[in-house]
Structure formats: structure tokens, C-alpha cells
Motif scaffolding. Structure first.
Motif, PDB file in Angstrom:
ATOM      1  N   UNK A 226       0.817  -1.115  -0.082  1.00  0.00           N
ATOM      2  CA  UNK A 226      -0.007   0.156  -0.067  1.00  0.00           C
ATOM      3  C   UNK A 226       0.821   1.162   0.005  1.00  0.00           C
ATOM      4  N   UNK A 227       2.087   1.100   0.793  1.00  0.00           N
ATOM      5  CA  UNK A 227       2.936   2.184   0.522  1.00  0.00           C
ATOM      6  C   UNK A 227       3.362   2.556  -0.898  1.00  0.00           C
ATOM      7  N   UNK A 228       3.708   1.396  -1.537  1.00  0.00           N
ATOM      8  CA  UNK A 228       4.277   1.769  -3.023  1.00  0.00           C
ATOM      9  C   UNK A 228       3.051   2.132  -3.758  1.00  0.00           C
ATOM     10  N   UNK A 229       1.688   1.846  -3.524  1.00  0.00           N
ATOM     11  CA  UNK A 229       0.238   2.299  -4.356  1.00  0.00           C
ATOM     12  C   UNK A 229       0.241   3.864  -4.184  1.00  0.00           C
ATOM     13  N   UNK A 242      12.538   6.660  -0.740  1.00  0.00           N
ATOM     14  CA  UNK A 242      12.481   6.590   0.687  1.00  0.00           C
ATOM     15  C   UNK A 242      11.145   6.186   1.236  1.00  0.00           C
ATOM     16  N   UNK A 243      10.061   6.105   0.572  1.00  0.00           N
ATOM     17  CA  UNK A 243       9.160   5.214   1.111  1.00  0.00           C
ATOM     18  C   UNK A 243       9.003   3.933   1.387  1.00  0.00           C
ATOM     19  N   UNK A 244      10.064   3.392   0.673  1.00  0.00           N
ATOM     20  CA  UNK A 244      10.289   1.949   1.214  1.00  0.00           C
ATOM     21  C   UNK A 244      11.449   1.751   1.998  1.00  0.00           C
ATOM     22  N   UNK A 245      12.834   2.495   1.720  1.00  0.00           N
ATOM     23  CA  UNK A 245      13.914   2.317   2.377  1.00  0.00           C
ATOM     24  C   UNK A 245      13.905   2.722   3.870  1.00  0.00           C
ATOM     25  N   UNK A 246      13.272   3.836   4.235  1.00  0.00           N
ATOM     26  CA  UNK A 246      13.155   4.269   5.508  1.00  0.00           C
ATOM     27  C   UNK A 246      12.103   3.200   6.610  1.00  0.00           C
ATOM     28  N   UNK A 247      11.089   2.909   5.957  1.00  0.00           N
ATOM     29  CA  UNK A 247      10.169   1.950   6.810  1.00  0.00           C
ATOM     30  C   UNK A 247      10.753   0.656   6.864  1.00  0.00           C
ATOM     31  N   UNK A 275      10.041  -6.242  -2.662  1.00  0.00           N
ATOM     32  CA  UNK A 275       9.078  -6.740  -4.021  1.00  0.00           C
ATOM     33  C   UNK A 275       7.640  -6.371  -3.843  1.00  0.00           C
ATOM     34  N   UNK A 276       7.219  -6.457  -2.563  1.00  0.00           N
ATOM     35  CA  UNK A 276       5.638  -6.119  -2.261  1.00  0.00           C
ATOM     36  C   UNK A 276       5.555  -4.614  -2.470  1.00  0.00           C
ATOM     37  N   UNK A 277       6.508  -3.728  -2.237  1.00  0.00           N
ATOM     38  CA  UNK A 277       6.587  -2.227  -2.556  1.00  0.00           C
ATOM     39  C   UNK A 277       6.509  -2.136  -3.826  1.00  0.00           C
ATOM     40  N   UNK A 278       7.468  -2.682  -4.604  1.00  0.00           N
ATOM     41  CA  UNK A 278       7.608  -2.690  -6.243  1.00  0.00           C
ATOM     42  C   UNK A 278       6.281  -3.142  -6.722  1.00  0.00           C
ATOM     43  N   UNK A 279       5.574  -3.982  -6.525  1.00  0.00           N
ATOM     44  CA  UNK A 279       4.333  -4.331  -6.904  1.00  0.00           C
ATOM     45  C   UNK A 279       3.468  -3.466  -6.853  1.00  0.00           C
ATOM     46  N   UNK A 280       3.165  -2.817  -5.537  1.00  0.00           N
ATOM     47  CA  UNK A 280       2.512  -1.614  -5.492  1.00  0.00           C
ATOM     48  C   UNK A 280       2.804  -0.303  -6.270  1.00  0.00           C
ATOM     49  N   UNK A 281       4.054   0.095  -6.371  1.00  0.00           N
ATOM     50  CA  UNK A 281       4.564   1.030  -7.121  1.00  0.00           C
ATOM     51  C   UNK A 281       4.346   1.023  -8.565  1.00  0.00           C
ATOM     52  N   UNK A 282       4.979  -0.309  -9.130  1.00  0.00           N
ATOM     53  CA  UNK A 282       5.061  -0.479 -10.676  1.00  0.00           C
ATOM     54  C   UNK A 282       3.412  -0.770 -10.860  1.00  0.00           C
ATOM     55  N   UNK A 283       2.843  -1.529 -10.345  1.00  0.00           N
ATOM     56  CA  UNK A 283       1.511  -2.069 -10.746  1.00  0.00           C
ATOM     57  C   UNK A 283       0.397  -1.018 -10.546  1.00  0.00           C
TER      58      UNK A 283
END
Length: 424
Positions: A226-229, A242-247, A275-283
Motif C-alpha cells: 500500500x505504501x508503494x501504491x 524513501x517510502x520503501x527504504x526508511x520504513x 518486492x511487495x512495495x515494487x508490486x504496489x508502485x509499478x503495478x
């Protein structure tokens, strides 16, 4: 493997649902009449015009450079309406006068009443900020919104520090405030463009801390998804990592007790969360291209891939990786080196006194994982060479991950020495 596959299928379904909700939210926002925003957009256009492109909060201090261009674009997109509402919702329509930038074009249209403009599209981004900005413009102008932005950011920071202060995790106040100061609070609050990633990062950090005892591995995966989304929905490719790395660093630090025996489990979770962040962001981002292409007839998919090919820097070779690193490090005057020096000093101290103080092996495993995540900005710069080179005045903030990670590792080491010293 089957469990992981099921997780990714579930996450893909969540992304599809989020894309539908994202379009619906934008559609609802466009029920707000432009008449409600007219006065405050007029005032905002004058304020932005007076600021001018290339404005600094503190003159010639590079970290305080404001992005008036993009803030003007955001208000321009939020105010522009055509007869085709579907295109407005899905393509980020905005006005352009005589090829001028979005901020000057907004001034020409809203203040000088120049109706000799063309409508341009910026369809590869979601422009989700409109869900908040359009209602705000009904009551406030640009300066008012920036003041609200500053107050909210300070409340989030002080609130998170207060949460940490009441627990044994209070040692992480130092790394957190170190990262916050590094990100340059005055320009974070002084530009709408810089704020989205900060709010998303702070929300993720707060949830991870409050629910640190109750979140399962699956729950954390969904949180990173959801962060990636949200990053894809609200951000303009400023410093999204940073929304992936810091958390992720905070997750490793808060859950140190969960990694005593199984190193593979820890590294597996780092991979899965990433990968979950990437799925949210790229997806989420790519779903916008598909939806906009299908419902408007514009080939947004082609436009997006063309931009990716150009901005990655691997097809034009305009800038080298060295140029990208040099520019981003130079903006922050090399301040990232200070926490690195602190961490190296701690490691040297650990090596020298290891015979007298026994440090648990799990600590070094966790430190290694955190320092690995601290390298994430350099991976980002590697794959976005051109973009991070041309926009180094805001992409340098990705290095906040490194500052947070290295300081966190240093604090963990110091705390471990203190605990062993007391027990020994």
C-alpha cells in the motif's frame, strides 16, 4: 514458494482494486466546480509568479531550492477543466500559453484572462494530489496551503518522536531526527511537490511502530504494498524510494528480537517487503497507463515507456552514473558522509573491545541488513541516471535512506555496548 505466489496474487488483486478506487476518487473530486476555486487559484497564480522559477527558501543554499515549476503544474492541472471530463480525470490536462511553463501559463489564464491557450496532457502520472488539492483550493490559496503543510509535517514529526520517547525504542529518535534534518524541513514544508513522499513515509513509520507487536509478516507485506501504491498515486517521481527504504530500516530495527536465530528469514523478508512495495508502485503506476489508454484513446503506454527509456539514461547516455552520484551528493554538500563516519567509528570501536564485551551475533546480522538497505539510493540512481542527474535538486533526498540506516546501525551498536557493559 506456493505461499509466496499466493501472496503476490493477492497483492495484484489489491492493486487492481486500488486503481479502481483511485479513478473513483479523482472522479468525485471533479464534482467540485471551478467557480469555488477561482478566487484562490487567482491568488495562488500571483504568489507563484512572484516567487518565480528557481526560487530558494534561503538564497543559494541548494538544499532549500523550491520546485515552483511543479507546484504551478499541480495547481494548473487541478484547475483545468475541458468539455471532456474523462480526459480531465485520466490525462492530467493543463493549459499552456505560447509554449510557456505550467506556472506562467496558469498566471496568463487565471490572472491575465488570456484565453489563447492550448490544452496539454500529462497522462503517465496519476495526479492523485488533486483529491486533496482541489478541495483545499476552495478555501485557501497557495500560501495558506503551505502553512497548513508546515503545521501538519511538524505535528507528524513531534507525534512520532513522542511515540518513540515513551518506549525502549526511544534510542531511534536520534536517527529519525537526523534523517528529518537532512531532508531539509524548510523546503519540505515550502513545496507541495516535495511533501507527498514525506507524508507517505511518515504514515508507514507510524503504523509500523504502533502495530510492531501485532503485524504479521503478511501484514507487513500488505503495508509495503500500500505504501508503494500511495507513492505511485501521489508522487511525481521525486524521491519515491524513501517510502520503501526508511520504513524497511525501521521494520528491521523495531523487530530486532524476531531475527535471533534465522538469518534466512530476515533476508527473505527484506526481499519480500521490497518486492511487495515494487508490486504496489509499478503495478499502480502502470495501471494508470492502461486505464488512460483504454478510455481516452491516447497511447499513454507508449508515452510512458518512451519516458522510462529516456529517463533511465541507458539509451541516450547523456549522463554517467558518476555524474549522477556527484550531482546528488554535491547538493547536500556531502553531509551523508558524517553518519557514515559515525558508523565506521562504532565498528572500529566494536572490533577493538570485542575481547572485553561480547556482542550477540544477531546484532551484526541485523546491522548488515540495515546497512544493505542503506545502499538503496545508489541502486535507484543506477536505474534512473538521467532523471536523477537532471533533477538532482530534489532526488538527492533519496540519500535520506542512507543517513537513517547508518545512524540507526550506529545507535544499535552503541546501545548494545551499553547493555553488555552494564551486564558485564
Amino acid at each position: 514458494m506456493r505461499e509466496t505466489l499466493n501472496l503476490w496474487i493477492k497483492e495484484a488483486c489489491i492493486v487492481c482494486l486500488c486503481a479502481i478506487m483511485g479513478v473513483a476518487a479523482l472522479a468525485v473530486t471533479y464534482f467540485i466546480s471551478n467557480d469555488c476555486m477561482r478566487e484562490h487559484v487567482w491568488e495562488s497564480a500571483i504568489i507563484l509568479h512572484n516567487e518565480g522559477l528557481g526560487a530558494y527558501f534561503w538564497q543559494d543554499v541548494e538544499e532549500t531550492k523550491l520546485d515552483i515549476y511543479t507546484d504551478g503544474l499541480m495547481i494548473n492541472v487541478s484547475y483545468t477543466e475541458t468539455k471532456d471530463g474523462v480526459r480531465d480525470i485520466l490525462l492530467g490536462t493543463h493549459v499552456e500559453v505560447d509554449g510557456r511553463n505550467p506556472m506562467d501559463s496558469l498566471y496568463e489564464m487565471a490572472v491575465l484572462a488570456n484565453d489563447d491557450y492550448t490544452v496539454k496532457n500529462y497522462g503517465r502520472y496519476w495526479h492523485g494530489y488533486q483529491v486533496l488539492l482541489r478541495p483545499l483550493l476552495c478555501f485557501f490559496n497557495y500560501s495558506d496551503i503551505l502553512q497548513i503543510n508546515m503545521i501538519l509535517q511538524l505535528l507528524l514529526v513531534f507525534g512520532f518522536v513522542a511515540l518513540l520517547a515513551g518506549t525502549e525504542e526511544r534510542v531511534y529518535i536520534v536517527p529519525f531526527l537526523g534523517m528529518y534534518v537532512f531532508l531539509c524541513p524548510v523546503s519540505l514544508a515550502g513545496s507541495l511537490q516535495y511533501s507527498s513522499c514525506f507524508y507517505i513515509m511518515m504514515s508507514a513509520l507510524t503504523v509500523l511502530f504502533i502495530w510492531r507487536e501485532r503485524l504479521t509478516d503478511t501484514g507487513r507485506n500488505i503495508l509495503f504494498l500500500l505504501t508503494g501504491v500511495l507513492t505511485a498515486y501521489f508522487d511525481f517521481l521525486t524521491y519515491p524510494f524513501i517510502t520503501l527504504g526508511a520504513p524497511l530500516i525501521a521494520c528491521l530495527a523495531f523487530d530486532l528480537r524476531r531475527w535471533p536465530a534465522n538469518r534466512k528469514h530476515m533476508w527473505k523478508n527484506i526481499l519480500l517487503y521490497t518486492v511487495s512495495w515494487g508490486i504496489g508502485y509499478v503495478g499502480m503506476w502502470s495501471s494508470k497507463w492502461v486505464i488512460a489508454s483504454v478510455f481516452t484513446g491516447e497511447n499513454i503506454i507508449y508515452d510512458a515507456f518512451g519516458a522510462i527509456a529516456y529517463r533511465s539514461g541507458y539509451f541516450t547516455e547523456k549522463h554517467s552514473y558518476y555524474d549522477t552520484l556527484k550531482l546528488n551528493l554535491s547538493v547536500c554538500n556531502g553531509k551523508v558522509i558524517l553518519p557514515v563516519f559515525i558508523c565506521v567509528s562504532v565498528c572500529i570501536a566494536a572490533f577493538r573491545i570485542k575481547r572485553h564485551i561480547r556482542i550477540e551475533r544477531r546484532l551484526f546480522t541485523a546491522l548488515g541488513a540495515i546497512l544493505f538497505v542503506s545502499l538503496y539510493p545508489f541502486f535507484w540512481y543506477l536505474f534512473t541516471k538521467d532523471h536523477s542527474c537532471c533533477h538532482s535538486y530534489f532526488t538527492w533526498r533519496e540519500l535520506g535512506i542512507s543517513v537513517f540506516g547508518v545512524l540507526t546501525a550506529g545507535v544499535m551498536g552503541i546501545r548494545a555496548f551499553g547493555e553488555k557493559g552494564e551486564n558485564g
